[in-house]
Write an enzyme that holds these catalytic residues in place. Structure first.
Site, PDB file in Angstrom:
ATOM      1  N   ASP A  24      26.895   8.929  -2.793  1.00 34.35           N
ATOM      2  CA  ASP A  24      28.042   8.529  -1.963  1.00 34.35           C
ATOM      3  C   ASP A  24      27.707   8.837  -0.502  1.00 34.35           C
ATOM      4  O   ASP A  24      27.285   9.950  -0.172  1.00 34.35           O
ATOM      5  CB  ASP A  24      29.292   9.311  -2.405  1.00 34.35           C
ATOM      6  CG  ASP A  24      30.565   8.814  -1.733  1.00 34.35           C
ATOM      7  OD1 ASP A  24      31.504   8.447  -2.453  1.00 34.35           O
ATOM      8  OD2 ASP A  24      30.625   8.822  -0.490  1.00 34.35           O
ATOM      9  N   ASP A 119      30.146   2.161  -0.507  1.00 33.11           N
ATOM     10  CA  ASP A 119      29.257   3.284  -0.143  1.00 33.11           C
ATOM     11  C   ASP A 119      29.019   4.235  -1.308  1.00 33.11           C
ATOM     12  O   ASP A 119      28.691   5.395  -1.092  1.00 33.11           O
ATOM     13  CB  ASP A 119      29.844   4.054   1.047  1.00 33.11           C
ATOM     14  CG  ASP A 119      31.001   4.957   0.663  1.00 33.11           C
ATOM     15  OD1 ASP A 119      31.720   4.619  -0.290  1.00 33.11           O
ATOM     16  OD2 ASP A 119      31.156   6.003   1.305  1.00 33.11           O
ATOM     17  N   GLU A 120      29.173   3.744  -2.506  1.00 33.26           N
ATOM     18  CA  GLU A 120      29.119   4.636  -3.655  1.00 33.26           C
ATOM     19  C   GLU A 120      28.515   3.912  -4.853  1.00 33.26           C
ATOM     20  O   GLU A 120      28.852   2.758  -5.118  1.00 33.26           O
ATOM     21  CB  GLU A 120      30.569   5.032  -3.962  1.00 33.26           C
ATOM     22  CG  GLU A 120      30.757   5.978  -5.086  1.00 33.26           C
ATOM     23  CD  GLU A 120      32.246   6.120  -5.446  1.00 33.26           C
ATOM     24  OE1 GLU A 120      33.111   5.619  -4.706  1.00 33.26           O
ATOM     25  OE2 GLU A 120      32.511   6.720  -6.492  1.00 33.26           O
TER      26      GLU A 120
HETATM   27  N1  DCP Z   1      38.204   3.693   3.292  1.00 32.40           N
HETATM   28  C1  DCP Z   1      39.326   3.064   3.827  1.00 32.40           C
HETATM   29  N2  DCP Z   1      40.574   3.555   3.560  1.00 32.40           N
HETATM   30  C2  DCP Z   1      40.736   4.637   2.760  1.00 32.40           C
HETATM   31  C3  DCP Z   1      39.621   5.278   2.206  1.00 32.40           C
HETATM   32  C4  DCP Z   1      38.357   4.780   2.497  1.00 32.40           C
HETATM   33  O1  DCP Z   1      39.180   2.074   4.547  1.00 32.40           O
HETATM   34  N3  DCP Z   1      41.983   5.107   2.514  1.00 32.40           N
HETATM   35  C5  DCP Z   1      36.861   3.175   3.664  1.00 32.40           C
HETATM   36  C6  DCP Z   1      36.341   3.957   4.850  1.00 32.40           C
HETATM   37  C7  DCP Z   1      35.342   4.906   4.284  1.00 32.40           C
HETATM   38  C8  DCP Z   1      34.828   4.146   3.085  1.00 32.40           C
HETATM   39  O2  DCP Z   1      35.931   3.373   2.610  1.00 32.40           O
HETATM   40  O3  DCP Z   1      34.316   5.216   5.226  1.00 32.40           O
HETATM   41  C9  DCP Z   1      34.330   5.048   1.985  1.00 32.40           C
HETATM   42  O4  DCP Z   1      35.385   5.858   1.502  1.00 32.40           O
HETATM   43  P1  DCP Z   1      35.162   7.372   1.111  1.00 32.40           P
HETATM   44  O5  DCP Z   1      36.377   7.807   0.356  1.00 32.40           O
HETATM   45  O6  DCP Z   1      33.836   7.523   0.452  1.00 32.40           O
HETATM   46  O7  DCP Z   1      35.207   8.143   2.500  1.00 32.40           O
HETATM   47  P2  DCP Z   1      34.089   8.410   3.588  1.00 32.40           P
HETATM   48  O8  DCP Z   1      32.787   7.779   3.221  1.00 32.40           O
HETATM   49  O9  DCP Z   1      34.646   8.018   4.918  1.00 32.40           O
HETATM   50  O10 DCP Z   1      33.959   9.998   3.565  1.00 32.40           O
HETATM   51  P3  DCP Z   1      33.258  10.976   2.505  1.00 32.40           P
HETATM   52  O11 DCP Z   1      32.200  11.681   3.272  1.00 32.40           O
HETATM   53  O12 DCP Z   1      34.348  11.889   2.068  1.00 32.40           O
HETATM   54  O13 DCP Z   1      32.724  10.136   1.379  1.00 32.40           O
HETATM   55 CA    CA Z   2      31.790   8.114   1.199  1.00 34.75          CA
END
Ligand code: DCP
Ligand code: CA
Length: 421
Positions: A24, A119-120
């Site tokens: 991720d 991203d996962e």
């Molecule tokens: N995303 C979004 N709205 C949300 C959650 C996520 O648009 N409520 C989008 C933005 C994030 C991407 O999806 O960058 C991936 O979600 P993640 O939950 O994996 O969050 P991040 O990658 O930002 O952070 P982490 O480091 O916790 O994985």
């Molecule tokens: Ca992420």
């Protein structure tokens, strides 16, 4: 000793003693922005929009999270908690492009790849220790490549099943790597708060807490009948997960049977140059995706929706399977010209698709010289677009779209800057 691969069904491995990796990307949207603009690195950054607008945080950098910011929080609240943060609107095509490159890197490591979101992904890496020395070293190599090629950090969890691998990657963040040895699944999960278990949302968490259950370990020793009485069939799955038991396989997505792109015009149009330019743009997108999958198509379909919402499709079978933008476009244009001669209504939507896909096994040197030149040109364009984004190259036919911004069927705006990075 390598584990025994018992059989394969539709790309899913049925294996004894599986090893699964969950990868991720950290603060994905924000990290893509930071890679483009290094001045933002190490700072509180929010992607989601301007703080004076309505909307919520999509992604927050870890520096911003230190102020209590998180995804889903209203931007106004985020701005109050951390006024010094940089707020960015964001660009979905940019994140999609980064995601494609991320998945391509993972696919280089194992063909048993299951993308979960942009991203996962899960990778089945059973048996791959013989190539990399250990699965841990394989994960290090994956992280290194993602860092070197995308300037992004990935967190990785390794375990005997999906649920434990996912919890491990989450717990290792940011830029982490956590390897849970077979047999330690339960003891790893036991002390963690129940909210960390995939499948437990806010509502379930509240019900469990009301029953005095706060850790995954407490859930794991609850009588199954009690869990089922609270949550029905999904209670059984939660109970298994809490005990580190998860039989779900890594399932690569089913192969595409067709690829298509469509655009709805801001205003219905009969303008031929505009229709042609849009058709060319969509054909290039379809061709590019086709080549990315290593496929060729035998069938091209044009879709038109008229001002009164009547929708027609017109199909043509190619004599020879092709992955060339020009062939897709030429065929689509013929179909368009026929359709325009039969129906005078303005057009609301235009789409082009390909189907009857076959593996593109044909070697370049087997093509005649003009087809060979075209194939080489398409591949060169693909390489540049993979690096700089699809709209980094304009072909003559699509230049007309420069000032028009129709919304594509994928829900983003069709942009035509010379360099979209
Ligand atoms: N995303 C979004 N709205 C949300 C959650 C996520 O648009 N409520 C989008 C933005 C994030 C991407 O999806 O960058 C991936 O979600 P993640 O939950 O994996 O969050 P991040 O990658 O930002 O952070 P982490 O480091 O916790 O994985
Ligand atoms: Ca992420």
């Amino acid at each position: 000793m390598l584990p025994t691969v018992r059989s394969f069904t539709k790309g899913v491995r049925l294996i004894s003693n599986p090893v699964i990796m969950h990868i991720d990307l950290d603060a994905f949207f924000v990290s893509v922005e930071q890679a483009l603009n290094p001045e933002l690195k190490g700072k509180p950054v929010v992607v989601g929009g301007r703080p004076d607008r309505r909307g919520v945080v999509a992604s927050a950098s870890y520096e911003a999270r230190a102020f209590g910011l998180h995804a889903g929080m209203p931007l106004a609240t985020a701005c109050r908690l951390c006024p010094q943060a940089t707020f960015i609107q964001g660009s979905f095509p940019r994140y999609r492009h980064a995601s494609q490159r991320f998945m391509a890197i993972l696919a280089d490591f194992s063909p048993y790849l299951e993308p979960v979101s942009l991203d996962e992904a899960y990778l089945d890496v059973t048996g791959f220790e013989s190539i990399y020395g250990s699965i841990h070293q394989m994960a290090v190599a994956i992280k290194k490549r993602i860092k070197a090629e995308l300037e992004l950090c990935a967190s990785v969890g390794i375990a005997s099943c999906k649920v434990v691998a996912k919890v491990a990657s989450e717990l290792s963040k940011p830029n982490g790597l956590l390897d849970i040895a077979r047999g330690n699944e339960r003891s790893f999960l036991a002390p963690l708060p129940i909210g960390k278990l995939p499948g437990i949302g806010k509502k379930t968490e509240r019900v469990l807490k009301d029953s005095g259950i706060t850790t995954i370990g407490e859930l794991s020793i609850m009588p199954l009948t009690t869990v089922k009485s609270h949550f029905g069939a999904s209670g059984e799955i939660l109970h298994r997960f809490a005990n580190g038991i998860d039989g779900r396989k890594v399932e690569p997505p089913a192969e595409a049977k067709s690829i298509s792109r469509e655009t709805t015009f801001g205003k219905d149009t009969r303008n031929r140059p505009r229709l042609t330019a849009t058709l060319r743009y969509l054909s290039e997108r379809v061709g590019s995706e086709l080549r990315q999958y290593g496929k060729q198509a035998r069938c091209v379909t044009l879709k038109l929706r008229y001002a009164d919402f009547t929708t027609i499709t017109r199909r043509h079978s190619l004599r020879q399977a092709s992955d060339a933008d020009q062939t897709i476009f030429d065929t689509g244009l013929q179909l368009l010209n026929q359709a325009l001669s039969q129906q005078k209504q303005p057009i609301r939507l235009i789409g082009i698709g390909v189907s009857s896909l076959v593996e593109s096994g044909r070697q370049l040197d087997m093509l005649d010289s003009s087809a060979q030149r075209l194939a080489q040109l398409n591949r060169a364009i693909d390489r540049i677009r993979q690096k700089y984004g699809f709209t980094s190259i304009q072909t003559g036919r699509t230049l007309l779209l420069k000032d028009s911004f129709p919304t594509t069927g994928e829900g983003y705006t069709l942009q035509t800057p010379s360099l979209s990075r």
